[in-house]
Design a protein around this motif. Sequence first.
Motif, PDB file in Angstrom:
ATOM      1  N   SER A  76      73.510  95.260  51.018  1.00  0.00           N
ATOM      2  CA  SER A  76      74.189  94.110  50.429  1.00  0.00           C
ATOM      3  C   SER A  76      73.914  94.044  48.936  1.00  0.00           C
ATOM      4  N   GLY A  77      73.239  95.034  48.386  1.00  0.00           N
ATOM      5  CA  GLY A  77      72.964  95.060  46.955  1.00  0.00           C
ATOM      6  C   GLY A  77      71.633  94.427  46.609  1.00  0.00           C
ATOM      7  N   LYS A  78      71.174  94.770  45.446  1.00  0.00           N
ATOM      8  CA  LYS A  78      69.897  94.276  44.940  1.00  0.00           C
ATOM      9  C   LYS A  78      70.072  92.859  44.383  1.00  0.00           C
ATOM     10  N   LEU A  79      69.247  91.931  44.817  1.00  0.00           N
ATOM     11  CA  LEU A  79      69.279  90.567  44.313  1.00  0.00           C
ATOM     12  C   LEU A  79      68.836  90.573  42.852  1.00  0.00           C
ATOM     13  N   VAL A  80      69.708  90.077  41.953  1.00  0.00           N
ATOM     14  CA  VAL A  80      69.384  90.061  40.528  1.00  0.00           C
ATOM     15  C   VAL A  80      69.452  88.662  39.928  1.00  0.00           C
ATOM     16  N   GLY A  81      69.891  87.683  40.724  1.00  0.00           N
ATOM     17  CA  GLY A  81      69.952  86.311  40.242  1.00  0.00           C
ATOM     18  C   GLY A  81      70.234  85.354  41.373  1.00  0.00           C
ATOM     19  N   TYR A  82      69.894  84.090  41.137  1.00  0.00           N
ATOM     20  CA  TYR A  82      70.122  83.066  42.155  1.00  0.00           C
ATOM     21  C   TYR A  82      70.269  81.690  41.522  1.00  0.00           C
ATOM     22  N   ILE A  83      70.977  80.842  42.229  1.00  0.00           N
ATOM     23  CA  ILE A  83      71.018  79.399  41.973  1.00  0.00           C
ATOM     24  C   ILE A  83      70.743  78.758  43.323  1.00  0.00           C
ATOM     25  N   VAL A  84      69.785  77.853  43.357  1.00  0.00           N
ATOM     26  CA  VAL A  84      69.438  77.167  44.601  1.00  0.00           C
ATOM     27  C   VAL A  84      69.551  75.664  44.354  1.00  0.00           C
ATOM     28  N   CYS A  85      70.331  74.995  45.198  1.00  0.00           N
ATOM     29  CA  CYS A  85      70.518  73.544  45.107  1.00  0.00           C
ATOM     30  C   CYS A  85      70.209  72.900  46.456  1.00  0.00           C
ATOM     31  N   PHE A  86      69.769  71.671  46.393  1.00  0.00           N
ATOM     32  CA  PHE A  86      69.648  70.845  47.587  1.00  0.00           C
ATOM     33  C   PHE A  86      70.883  69.965  47.653  1.00  0.00           C
ATOM     34  N   VAL A  87      71.483  69.847  48.819  1.00  0.00           N
ATOM     35  CA  VAL A  87      72.706  69.065  48.990  1.00  0.00           C
ATOM     36  C   VAL A  87      72.428  67.945  49.978  1.00  0.00           C
ATOM     37  N   MET A  88      72.699  66.707  49.539  1.00  0.00           N
ATOM     38  CA  MET A  88      72.433  65.542  50.390  1.00  0.00           C
ATOM     39  C   MET A  88      73.070  64.308  49.763  1.00  0.00           C
ATOM     40  N   PRO A  89      73.183  63.228  50.526  1.00  0.00           N
ATOM     41  CA  PRO A  89      73.566  61.984  49.884  1.00  0.00           C
ATOM     42  C   PRO A  89      72.467  61.589  48.893  1.00  0.00           C
ATOM     43  N   HIS A  90      72.852  61.117  47.730  1.00  0.00           N
ATOM     44  CA  HIS A  90      71.869  60.711  46.724  1.00  0.00           C
ATOM     45  C   HIS A  90      71.098  59.503  47.246  1.00  0.00           C
ATOM     46  N   PHE A  91      69.823  59.453  46.971  1.00  0.00           N
ATOM     47  CA  PHE A  91      68.981  58.356  47.467  1.00  0.00           C
ATOM     48  C   PHE A  91      69.415  56.994  46.932  1.00  0.00           C
ATOM     49  N   HIS A  92      70.034  56.959  45.758  1.00  0.00           N
ATOM     50  CA  HIS A  92      70.469  55.685  45.173  1.00  0.00           C
ATOM     51  C   HIS A  92      71.894  55.314  45.556  1.00  0.00           C
ATOM     52  N   TYR A  93      72.682  56.300  45.995  1.00  0.00           N
ATOM     53  CA  TYR A  93      74.108  56.089  46.231  1.00  0.00           C
ATOM     54  C   TYR A  93      74.542  56.734  47.538  1.00  0.00           C
ATOM     55  N   LYS A  94      73.841  56.475  48.612  1.00  0.00           N
ATOM     56  CA  LYS A  94      74.035  57.225  49.859  1.00  0.00           C
ATOM     57  C   LYS A  94      75.452  57.147  50.416  1.00  0.00           C
ATOM     58  N   SER A  95      76.181  56.055  50.168  1.00  0.00           N
ATOM     59  CA  SER A  95      77.535  55.938  50.719  1.00  0.00           C
ATOM     60  C   SER A  95      78.602  56.548  49.805  1.00  0.00           C
ATOM     61  N   SER A  96      78.206  57.056  48.655  1.00  0.00           N
ATOM     62  CA  SER A  96      79.176  57.597  47.698  1.00  0.00           C
ATOM     63  C   SER A  96      79.585  59.035  47.978  1.00  0.00           C
TER      64      SER A  96
END
Length: 157
Positions: A76-96
Amino acid sequence: MVTVQTESWSKIDQEITPIAMLHWNDLALDRLLFKPDLDHERYLKMEEMGMMHVVTARDHEVPSTSGNFRELPGTSGKLVGYIVCFVMPHFHYKSSGLTALADMYYILHDYRKGGLGVRMFREMERGLKARNVIRAHMSCKVHEDHTKLFEGMGWTL
């Protein structure tokens, strides 16, 4: 050829550690206080909960003995970069709706050319939109400021 794609954390879990060490060596300021120690179990658990978004850059070519490049067969090729994010409802705006929060992003030095970072962030945007994420919060180190890159992509502070 370097490709950019969305992948799972479980796919990169075992290969990210050496690159994360380079990342830490490049950016860490409090080296005596904070030692690199990725919590692989927690990342995998967050992935199980649907809370991870990972974009990778992979090099599918290696130099041959002649100095030319050849495709890496069956990989699958050599890993040379990454972006890692957490995805969730925001703690301040959970219904948004869902929010993406930056965890880390990095590209090996030899690959920091030709717009690879922009390609990776555009893939991140595409993937997050497909997941109905309404906002992404990115960050950078004060001593390694990426504000111009983000503003050039049309993002706002």
